[in-house]
Design a protein around this motif. Structure first.
Motif, PDB file in Angstrom:
ATOM      1  N   SER A  42      36.602 -11.386  49.333  1.00  0.00           N
ATOM      2  CA  SER A  42      37.744 -11.788  48.511  1.00  0.00           C
ATOM      3  C   SER A  42      37.336 -11.829  47.044  1.00  0.00           C
ATOM      4  O   SER A  42      36.205 -12.186  46.717  1.00  0.00           O
ATOM      5  N   ASP A  43      38.268 -11.479  46.174  1.00  0.00           N
ATOM      6  CA  ASP A  43      38.034 -11.527  44.734  1.00  0.00           C
ATOM      7  C   ASP A  43      39.014 -12.499  44.098  1.00  0.00           C
ATOM      8  O   ASP A  43      40.199 -12.520  44.446  1.00  0.00           O
ATOM      9  N   ASP A  44      38.528 -13.301  43.184  1.00  0.00           N
ATOM     10  CA  ASP A  44      39.279 -14.227  42.354  1.00  0.00           C
ATOM     11  C   ASP A  44      39.571 -15.565  43.027  1.00  0.00           C
ATOM     12  O   ASP A  44      39.365 -16.600  42.445  1.00  0.00           O
ATOM     13  N   ARG A  45      40.040 -15.545  44.236  1.00  0.00           N
ATOM     14  CA  ARG A  45      40.297 -16.773  44.996  1.00  0.00           C
ATOM     15  C   ARG A  45      39.705 -16.598  46.390  1.00  0.00           C
ATOM     16  O   ARG A  45      39.813 -15.525  46.989  1.00  0.00           O
ATOM     17  N   VAL A  46      39.096 -17.659  46.889  1.00  0.00           N
ATOM     18  CA  VAL A  46      38.468 -17.608  48.210  1.00  0.00           C
ATOM     19  C   VAL A  46      38.900 -18.838  48.998  1.00  0.00           C
ATOM     20  O   VAL A  46      38.821 -19.962  48.500  1.00  0.00           O
ATOM     21  N   ASP A  47      39.367 -18.595  50.224  1.00  0.00           N
ATOM     22  CA  ASP A  47      39.668 -19.686  51.145  1.00  0.00           C
ATOM     23  C   ASP A  47      38.378 -20.064  51.866  1.00  0.00           C
ATOM     24  O   ASP A  47      37.685 -19.187  52.399  1.00  0.00           O
ATOM     25  N   LEU A  48      38.056 -21.355  51.885  1.00  0.00           N
ATOM     26  CA  LEU A  48      36.888 -21.859  52.594  1.00  0.00           C
ATOM     27  C   LEU A  48      37.358 -22.704  53.770  1.00  0.00           C
ATOM     28  O   LEU A  48      38.192 -23.597  53.606  1.00  0.00           O
ATOM     29  N   THR A  49      36.821 -22.403  54.953  1.00  0.00           N
ATOM     30  CA  THR A  49      37.206 -23.107  56.171  1.00  0.00           C
ATOM     31  C   THR A  49      35.962 -23.506  56.940  1.00  0.00           C
ATOM     32  O   THR A  49      35.062 -22.687  57.136  1.00  0.00           O
ATOM     33  N   LEU A  50      35.929 -24.745  57.402  1.00  0.00           N
ATOM     34  CA  LEU A  50      34.830 -25.228  58.224  1.00  0.00           C
ATOM     35  C   LEU A  50      35.120 -24.881  59.674  1.00  0.00           C
ATOM     36  O   LEU A  50      36.164 -25.226  60.214  1.00  0.00           O
ATOM     37  N   GLY A  52      32.885 -25.230  63.150  1.00  0.00           N
ATOM     38  CA  GLY A  52      31.611 -25.685  63.703  1.00  0.00           C
ATOM     39  C   GLY A  52      30.721 -26.167  62.583  1.00  0.00           C
ATOM     40  O   GLY A  52      31.108 -27.009  61.779  1.00  0.00           O
ATOM     41  N   ASN A  53      29.526 -25.597  62.487  1.00  0.00           N
ATOM     42  CA  ASN A  53      28.583 -25.972  61.430  1.00  0.00           C
ATOM     43  C   ASN A  53      28.553 -24.977  60.285  1.00  0.00           C
ATOM     44  O   ASN A  53      27.652 -25.038  59.447  1.00  0.00           O
ATOM     45  N   ASP A  54      29.502 -24.040  60.254  1.00  0.00           N
ATOM     46  CA  ASP A  54      29.519 -22.993  59.232  1.00  0.00           C
ATOM     47  C   ASP A  54      30.750 -23.093  58.349  1.00  0.00           C
ATOM     48  O   ASP A  54      31.828 -23.474  58.800  1.00  0.00           O
ATOM     49  N   VAL A  55      30.562 -22.702  57.090  1.00  0.00           N
ATOM     50  CA  VAL A  55      31.684 -22.559  56.162  1.00  0.00           C
ATOM     51  C   VAL A  55      32.015 -21.066  56.107  1.00  0.00           C
ATOM     52  O   VAL A  55      31.144 -20.247  55.812  1.00  0.00           O
ATOM     53  N   PHE A  56      33.249 -20.724  56.409  1.00  0.00           N
ATOM     54  CA  PHE A  56      33.694 -19.336  56.391  1.00  0.00           C
ATOM     55  C   PHE A  56      34.478 -19.065  55.117  1.00  0.00           C
ATOM     56  O   PHE A  56      35.284 -19.897  54.683  1.00  0.00           O
ATOM     57  N   ALA A  57      34.219 -17.899  54.527  1.00  0.00           N
ATOM     58  CA  ALA A  57      34.960 -17.436  53.355  1.00  0.00           C
ATOM     59  C   ALA A  57      35.941 -16.364  53.808  1.00  0.00           C
ATOM     60  O   ALA A  57      35.602 -15.511  54.629  1.00  0.00           O
ATOM     61  N   ASP A  58      37.144 -16.399  53.259  1.00  0.00           N
ATOM     62  CA  ASP A  58      38.157 -15.401  53.586  1.00  0.00           C
ATOM     63  C   ASP A  58      39.075 -15.233  52.381  1.00  0.00           C
ATOM     64  O   ASP A  58      39.101 -16.086  51.482  1.00  0.00           O
ATOM     65  N   ALA A  59      39.817 -14.149  52.380  1.00  0.00           N
ATOM     66  CA  ALA A  59      40.757 -13.879  51.291  1.00  0.00           C
ATOM     67  C   ALA A  59      42.120 -14.477  51.616  1.00  0.00           C
ATOM     68  O   ALA A  59      42.597 -14.350  52.744  1.00  0.00           O
ATOM     69  N   GLN A  78      38.706  -1.705  51.168  1.00  0.00           N
ATOM     70  CA  GLN A  78      38.584  -2.277  52.497  1.00  0.00           C
ATOM     71  C   GLN A  78      37.878  -3.616  52.354  1.00  0.00           C
ATOM     72  O   GLN A  78      36.959  -3.752  51.545  1.00  0.00           O
ATOM     73  N   ASN A  79      38.330  -4.612  53.100  1.00  0.00           N
ATOM     74  CA  ASN A  79      37.669  -5.905  53.003  1.00  0.00           C
ATOM     75  C   ASN A  79      37.312  -6.438  54.382  1.00  0.00           C
ATOM     76  O   ASN A  79      37.915  -6.091  55.385  1.00  0.00           O
ATOM     77  N   LEU A  80      36.290  -7.261  54.384  1.00  0.00           N
ATOM     78  CA  LEU A  80      35.818  -7.926  55.580  1.00  0.00           C
ATOM     79  C   LEU A  80      36.655  -9.182  55.758  1.00  0.00           C
ATOM     80  O   LEU A  80      37.048  -9.803  54.781  1.00  0.00           O
ATOM     81  N   GLY A  81      36.914  -9.569  56.973  1.00  0.00           N
ATOM     82  CA  GLY A  81      37.648 -10.808  57.221  1.00  0.00           C
ATOM     83  C   GLY A  81      36.769 -12.027  57.027  1.00  0.00           C
ATOM     84  O   GLY A  81      35.733 -11.967  56.364  1.00  0.00           O
ATOM     85  N   ALA A  82      37.160 -13.120  57.650  1.00  0.00           N
ATOM     86  CA  ALA A  82      36.435 -14.380  57.523  1.00  0.00           C
ATOM     87  C   ALA A  82      34.967 -14.193  57.914  1.00  0.00           C
ATOM     88  O   ALA A  82      34.657 -13.641  58.966  1.00  0.00           O
ATOM     89  N   THR A  83      34.087 -14.642  57.034  1.00  0.00           N
ATOM     90  CA  THR A  83      32.645 -14.437  57.190  1.00  0.00           C
ATOM     91  C   THR A  83      31.915 -15.736  56.863  1.00  0.00           C
ATOM     92  O   THR A  83      32.237 -16.384  55.859  1.00  0.00           O
ATOM     93  N   PRO A  84      30.909 -16.112  57.674  1.00  0.00           N
ATOM     94  CA  PRO A  84      30.176 -17.340  57.365  1.00  0.00           C
ATOM     95  C   PRO A  84      29.329 -17.188  56.101  1.00  0.00           C
ATOM     96  O   PRO A  84      28.648 -16.181  55.924  1.00  0.00           O
ATOM     97  N   LEU A  85      29.406 -18.190  55.245  1.00  0.00           N
ATOM     98  CA  LEU A  85      28.628 -18.176  54.009  1.00  0.00           C
ATOM     99  C   LEU A  85      27.181 -18.559  54.293  1.00  0.00           C
ATOM    100  O   LEU A  85      26.912 -19.516  55.016  1.00  0.00           O
ATOM    101  N   VAL A 106      23.900 -26.661  47.503  1.00  0.00           N
ATOM    102  CA  VAL A 106      25.214 -27.145  47.124  1.00  0.00           C
ATOM    103  C   VAL A 106      25.956 -27.461  48.419  1.00  0.00           C
ATOM    104  O   VAL A 106      25.724 -26.808  49.440  1.00  0.00           O
ATOM    105  N   THR A 107      26.831 -28.447  48.382  1.00  0.00           N
ATOM    106  CA  THR A 107      27.595 -28.818  49.571  1.00  0.00           C
ATOM    107  C   THR A 107      29.032 -28.326  49.419  1.00  0.00           C
ATOM    108  O   THR A 107      29.703 -28.641  48.442  1.00  0.00           O
ATOM    109  N   LEU A 108      29.462 -27.512  50.395  1.00  0.00           N
ATOM    110  CA  LEU A 108      30.845 -27.021  50.452  1.00  0.00           C
ATOM    111  C   LEU A 108      31.410 -27.376  51.819  1.00  0.00           C
ATOM    112  O   LEU A 108      30.770 -27.100  52.846  1.00  0.00           O
ATOM    113  N   GLU A 109      32.578 -27.969  51.836  1.00  0.00           N
ATOM    114  CA  GLU A 109      33.236 -28.349  53.086  1.00  0.00           C
ATOM    115  C   GLU A 109      32.303 -29.202  53.960  1.00  0.00           C
ATOM    116  O   GLU A 109      32.339 -29.118  55.185  1.00  0.00           O
ATOM    117  N   GLY A 110      31.430 -29.986  53.328  1.00  0.00           N
ATOM    118  CA  GLY A 110      30.527 -30.856  54.061  1.00  0.00           C
ATOM    119  C   GLY A 110      29.266 -30.188  54.581  1.00  0.00           C
ATOM    120  O   GLY A 110      28.466 -30.821  55.276  1.00  0.00           O
TER     121      GLY A 110
END
Length: 144
Positions: A42-50, A52-59, A78-85, A106-110
């Protein structure tokens, strides 16, 4: 879930979050990494979702596959879907960087994630980012 101003790419399906102020070089560095085989998340804005124990980035849906390339416009890739950071990279000026930095997180989403700080406009920035990812994943080691 939260949404942040950032760009996310993946190298070998390992998510990397590029953070910095507007004009800091997030899209530029992402473009150079994509040219070398990285994938856009994703470019410019990124959705972060917890999950399990991973933070996923998605557009966010309206931005899926879009990358702003200065002087060319907004391009559809072409873009990749939700991916663990696996790594967060703060983009900064050369004056703010330490020559031999200590490990940072750094702590993101705990979740605590490794943090690198880079000058995105150095010619070596893509190589440094790739090496930083390999270091943080334990594929190479730093000599103390």
């Amino acid at each position: 879930m939260s949404q942040i101003h950032a760009t996310a790419i993946a190298i070998d399906e390992q998510g990397i979050l590029l953070r910095g102020a507007s004009g800091a070089g997030k899209s530029d560095l992402a473009l150079r990494l994509i040219e070398q085989g990285a994938q856009l998340i994703s470019d410019d804005r990124v959705d972060l979702t917890l999950k399990g124990n991973d933070v996923f980035a998605d557009a966010p849906v309206p931005l899926q596959g879009l990358l702003e390339v200065r002087h060319l416009g907004i391009l559809k890739l072409q873009n990749l879907g939700a991916t663990p950071l696996k790594l967060v990279v703060d983009l900064t000026s050369p004056e703010e960087l330490e020559r031999m930095p200590e490990d940072q997180t750094v702590t993101l989403e705990g979740v605590e994630l490794p943090l690198l700080r880079l000058n995105p406009f150095e010619a070596s920035a893509p190589a440094k980012l790739s090496l930083g990812l390999a270091l943080k994943l334990g594929h190479i080691e730093r000599v103390e």
